[in-house]
Design a protein around this motif. Structure first.
Motif, mmCIF file in Angstrom:
data_model
loop_
_atom_site.group_PDB
_atom_site.id
_atom_site.type_symbol
_atom_site.label_atom_id
_atom_site.label_comp_id
_atom_site.label_asym_id
_atom_site.label_seq_id
_atom_site.Cartn_x
_atom_site.Cartn_y
_atom_site.Cartn_z
ATOM 1 N N PHE A 1 70.359 30.606 58.665
ATOM 2 C CA PHE A 1 69.390 31.351 57.761
ATOM 3 C C PHE A 1 67.722 30.655 58.951
ATOM 4 O O PHE A 1 67.117 32.191 58.726
ATOM 5 N N GLU A 2 67.491 29.411 58.632
ATOM 6 C CA GLU A 2 65.994 29.537 59.647
ATOM 7 C C GLU A 2 66.348 30.142 60.587
ATOM 8 O O GLU A 2 65.199 30.285 61.327
ATOM 9 N N ALA A 3 67.160 29.964 61.657
ATOM 10 C CA ALA A 3 67.401 30.962 62.440
ATOM 11 C C ALA A 3 67.681 31.275 62.816
ATOM 12 O O ALA A 3 66.281 32.614 64.073
ATOM 13 N N GLY A 4 68.015 32.306 62.199
ATOM 14 C CA GLY A 4 67.529 33.960 61.905
ATOM 15 C C GLY A 4 66.366 34.133 61.670
ATOM 16 O O GLY A 4 65.640 35.542 61.993
ATOM 17 N N MET A 5 65.920 33.869 60.504
ATOM 18 C CA MET A 5 64.478 34.072 59.795
ATOM 19 C C MET A 5 63.827 34.413 60.720
ATOM 20 O O MET A 5 62.296 35.312 61.474
ATOM 21 N N CYS A 6 63.318 32.653 62.039
ATOM 22 C CA CYS A 6 62.494 33.001 63.325
ATOM 23 C C CYS A 6 62.567 33.495 64.020
ATOM 24 O O CYS A 6 61.924 34.033 64.842
ATOM 25 N N SER A 7 63.772 34.227 64.090
ATOM 26 C CA SER A 7 64.185 34.826 65.457
ATOM 27 C C SER A 7 63.768 36.565 64.983
ATOM 28 O O SER A 7 63.492 36.783 65.615
ATOM 29 N N LEU A 8 63.936 36.551 63.401
ATOM 30 C CA LEU A 8 63.362 37.772 63.303
ATOM 31 C C LEU A 8 62.019 38.609 63.461
ATOM 32 O O LEU A 8 61.409 39.515 63.694
ATOM 33 N N VAL A 9 61.536 37.258 62.899
ATOM 34 C CA VAL A 9 59.414 37.428 63.590
ATOM 35 C C VAL A 9 59.641 37.247 64.459
ATOM 36 O O VAL A 9 58.094 37.939 64.591
ATOM 37 N N LEU A 10 60.140 36.776 65.336
ATOM 38 C CA LEU A 10 59.490 36.698 66.428
ATOM 39 C C LEU A 10 60.331 38.071 67.469
ATOM 40 O O LEU A 10 59.420 38.245 68.447
ATOM 41 N N CYS A 11 61.152 38.832 67.007
ATOM 42 C CA CYS A 11 62.068 39.530 67.301
ATOM 43 C C CYS A 11 60.740 41.530 67.301
ATOM 44 O O CYS A 11 60.731 41.529 66.353
ATOM 45 N N ASN A 12 61.090 41.384 68.236
ATOM 46 C CA ASN A 12 60.304 43.048 68.359
ATOM 47 C C ASN A 12 60.557 44.371 68.631
ATOM 48 O O ASN A 12 60.185 45.321 68.723
ATOM 49 N N SER A 13 62.385 43.765 68.253
ATOM 50 C CA SER A 13 63.146 45.284 68.471
ATOM 51 C C SER A 13 63.692 45.227 67.056
ATOM 52 O O SER A 13 64.529 44.851 66.199
ATOM 53 N N LEU A 14 63.562 46.808 66.940
ATOM 54 C CA LEU A 14 64.261 47.311 65.668
ATOM 55 C C LEU A 14 65.805 46.963 65.642
ATOM 56 O O LEU A 14 66.079 46.873 64.480
ATOM 57 N N PHE A 15 66.543 47.349 67.199
ATOM 58 C CA PHE A 15 67.619 47.332 67.183
ATOM 59 C C PHE A 15 68.184 45.565 66.835
ATOM 60 O O PHE A 15 68.759 45.591 66.152
ATOM 61 N N PHE A 16 67.642 44.642 67.381
ATOM 62 C CA PHE A 16 67.571 43.453 67.421
ATOM 63 C C PHE A 16 67.340 42.579 66.502
ATOM 64 O O PHE A 16 68.214 41.830 65.804
ATOM 65 N N SER A 17 66.537 43.021 65.774
ATOM 66 C CA SER A 17 66.360 42.913 63.752
ATOM 67 C C SER A 17 67.662 43.276 63.116
ATOM 68 O O SER A 17 67.841 42.352 62.119
ATOM 69 N N TYR A 18 68.098 44.332 63.335
ATOM 70 C CA TYR A 18 69.113 45.077 62.614
ATOM 71 C C TYR A 18 70.136 44.018 63.021
ATOM 72 O O TYR A 18 71.327 43.341 61.716
ATOM 73 N N ILE A 19 70.327 43.929 63.705
ATOM 74 C CA ILE A 19 71.456 42.824 63.879
ATOM 75 C C ILE A 19 71.218 41.097 63.518
ATOM 76 O O ILE A 19 72.554 40.505 63.229
#
Length: 624
Positions: free
Chosen positions: A129-147
């Motif tokens: 969960f922590e890795a996923g949420m931190c990756s989500l807030v740092l990621c600036n791509s809709l496609f990778f946010s979906y993943i």
């Protein structure tokens, strides 16, 4: 030092991945020798490192332009998939919130899961969960946010089903997973449909494209609705809200994380997509409608629940509905303030209630009571979370609601009235829970209920302290709305609504005027709230029933048409073989004669097909 910390900020999600790998290596054979605790301690250490890194990077980047990093992921056949990262004050602040709450949730789990041997699996999922949420807030791509959202959905399913030897837990995990799949499917459609229009999935480039884009209104509306459907499922919005109720089957430490920041992942994506959603005014109106229906419905249902965790879960849906209203009305700052205030206050409430559940061995509100003298620290923590959630000055919930209401006062005053009503009902609902737990006389389940050990009490009080200090933190960062620029009439209206809700709840649940339990004059209305507006029944009679009928029809067709044709061919072959076997004499010359006759007949037919006038010639010769 500053440059090193900021340039390596992309490593923040990697710390949790390291802890996840270390905990996953804690096999049962190792656990039998050392016990399960070291698996959790590894995660605590790496989460603390991630939290410190986030704080330092936030400090060095405050009030500075965002930095963008690009990680090449896949380049094949003209397709270039690059992961863009945005390292800014906003994204790092979100990382601080995620890692801080996860750190306290993991510490809370040390006391809550003290006798459980599934530590390694539990801490692996918290690290995911922590890795996923931190990756989500740092990621600036809709496609990778979906993943990343899909990975978080998997983590939700596994955490809900943590105690998989219980049938209700397995059912809850399955229902939660399938419910979120509906929104995810539409979100995938929207992600794929948006790329041909915009030519990019980068959030920054999407915002620039949306400023000058000319898209067919129908296409824009359909794509926007598909993009909204994903956050609807993640934020537990009506009618995709049932999964959060089912998620209450998971352990309390995971509920702290899920009810505070995991549900906000959909809100984060929705905020990022707001410039694209503006292309369709109809989609923005639908966003407000979805949030309004969920908010008012969530607080009404919460008032009628007797399960502590489910009462809080419906309030979570209601406050995420306020985020939808804020995004639909283009109040992005208000949406982010609501997410922050709600995350910390709700984590405090869940931690306080979890302390009660662990000690009293029940989460039924009707079996609790009289705990104020026995659990004063827990009671004070609950009060801090309650006041921090509603619009009670000067705490965080007040400033968030005031920011939203002030932005809607001149344009959509009806929504301001809705916010006042939701705030009043939320205050009443929380006082109801507080009164049933801490008020009145002790019951059989609460006669012996002292404060718990430090591992549970320390995170709970830390969350309460953080809730109380949110205004000071925002003020130090110059993020608190200035009082002079806000509508003071709206501020008084929100304040009096909070006082009114708290007062009515106190009179009913602390006084002796109204007999307990509370019964509404109309039993049908009370059942309507208690049974979630009969939404589960509607699901069973519509979606589930439709799928069941369709499955039965497909099964009948497969059984009697597809299999029937195959069986018919098989039976015909068997029957033909049985018939032909009686014409076999076993003599080679007979078989050769039969083959010769058949070959001659076939050759004659071929000749007739190639010589169309042969029949006429033969008839002429015969006639002569």
């Amino acid at each position: 030092m500053a440059q090193l910390v900021t340039l390596t900020a992309w490593l923040i999600p990697c710390y949790a991945l390291v802890g996840m790998v270390l905990s996953a290596l804690w096999f049962p054979s190792i656990t039998r020798r050392t016990g399960p605790r070291p698996a959790g301690y590894f995660n605590l250490i790496v989460t603390l490192i991630a939290f410190v890194h986030s704080v330092l990077a936030f400090y060095y980047l405050w009030n500075l332009p965002a930095q963008y990093e690009f990680i090449s992921w896949l380049q094949v056949a003209g397709l270039n998939l690059t992961i863009p990262l945005e390292i800014s004050s906003l994204s790092l602040g979100a990382c601080i919130l995620v890692t801080g709450l996860n750190l306290l949730a993991q510490l809370y789990a040390i006391g809550y899961l003290e006798m459980d041997w599934g530590w390694a699996r539990f801490y692996v999922l918290l690290a995911m969960f922590e890795a996923g949420m931190c990756s989500l807030v740092l990621c600036n791509s809709l496609f990778f946010s979906y993943i990343i959202l899909e990975i978080l959905t998997l983590g939700t399913y596994l955490l809900i089903g943590f105690w998989f030897n219980q049938s209700l837990v397995v059912t809850g995990a399955r229902d939660a997973f399938l419910t979120k799949r509906v929104g995810d499917l539409f979100l995938l459609m929207g992600v794929l449909a948006l790329y041909p229009l915009a030519g990019t999935w980068d959030f920054r480039e999407l915002a620039q494209w949306a400023e000058t884009a000319e898209v067919n209104p129908t296409v824009a509306a359909l794509v926007s609705l598909a993009l909204i459907a994903g956050p609807m499922g993640k934020c537990a919005q009506f009618p995709l809200h049932l999964w959060l109720d089912e998620a209450m089957e998971g352990p309390i430490p995971s509920t702290i994380l899920r009810n505070s920041v995991v549900v906000a992942t959909g809100a984060w994506v929705l905020v990022k997509l707001e410039p694209v959603l503006e292309l369709s005014p109809w989609a923005m109106t639908m966003t407000i409608a979805i949030g309004a229906i969920t908010a008012i419905g969530g607080v009404l249902i919460a008032i009628a629940q007797i399960d502590i965790k489910r009462t809080l879960s419906y309030l979570v849906s209601a406050y995420m509905g306020l985020v939808f209203i804020a995004v639909g009305s283009q109040q992005i700052e208000a949406a982010l303030l609501i997410v922050l205030a709600h995350a910390v206050a709700m984590a405090t409430l869940v931690a306080s209630c979890g302390s009660i559940i662990l000690n009293c061995i029940t989460q039924d509100l009707t079996q609790l009571g009289g705990l104020w003298k026995r659990r004063p620290v827990t009671g004070l923590s609950f009060i801090a979370g309650m006041l921090g959630l509603i619009a009670m000055p000067p705490l965080g919930g007040f400033w968030a609601m005031l920011k939203l209401a002030d932005g809607l006062w001149n344009t959509q005053p009806l929504l301001v009235g809705l916010l006042v009503l939701i705030n009043t009902l939320t205050a009443f609902s929380l006082v109801r829970v507080f009164g049933l737990i801490f008020g009145n006389k002790p019951t059989q389940m609460t006669e012996r209920s002292p404060e718990l050990l430090w591992a549970v009490t320390l995170p709970m009080t830390a969350l309460a302290g953080f809730t109380l200090h949110i205004p000071m933190i925002l003020q130090s960062l110059s993020l608190l709305p200035e009082w002079a620029t806000l509508n003071q009439d709206v501020a008084l209206l929100l304040t009096w609504s909070s006082i009114f809700g708290l007062s009515i709840g106190s009179i009913i649940y602390f006084g002796r005027i109204i007999p307990k339990p509370i019964r509404l004059p109309w039993k049908g209305l009370q059942d309507l709230f208690a049974y979630d507006f009969y939404t589960p029944n509607l699901y069973r009679s519509s979606v589930v029933g439709g799928v069941d009928i369709f499955s039965r029809l497909v099964d009948w067709g497969d059984r009697y048409i597809v299999d029937g044709l195959v069986n018919l061919v098989g039976l015909a072959s068997i029957f033909g073989g049985e018939v032909l076997k009686y014409g076999n004499s076993g003599k080679t010359q007979t078989y050769a004669l039969t083959i010769a006759i058949c070959i001659s007949a076939i050759a004659l037919l071929v000749i007739l097909s190639f010589v169309p006038d042969l029949k006429q010639i033969v008839q002429t010769l015969i006639s002569q």
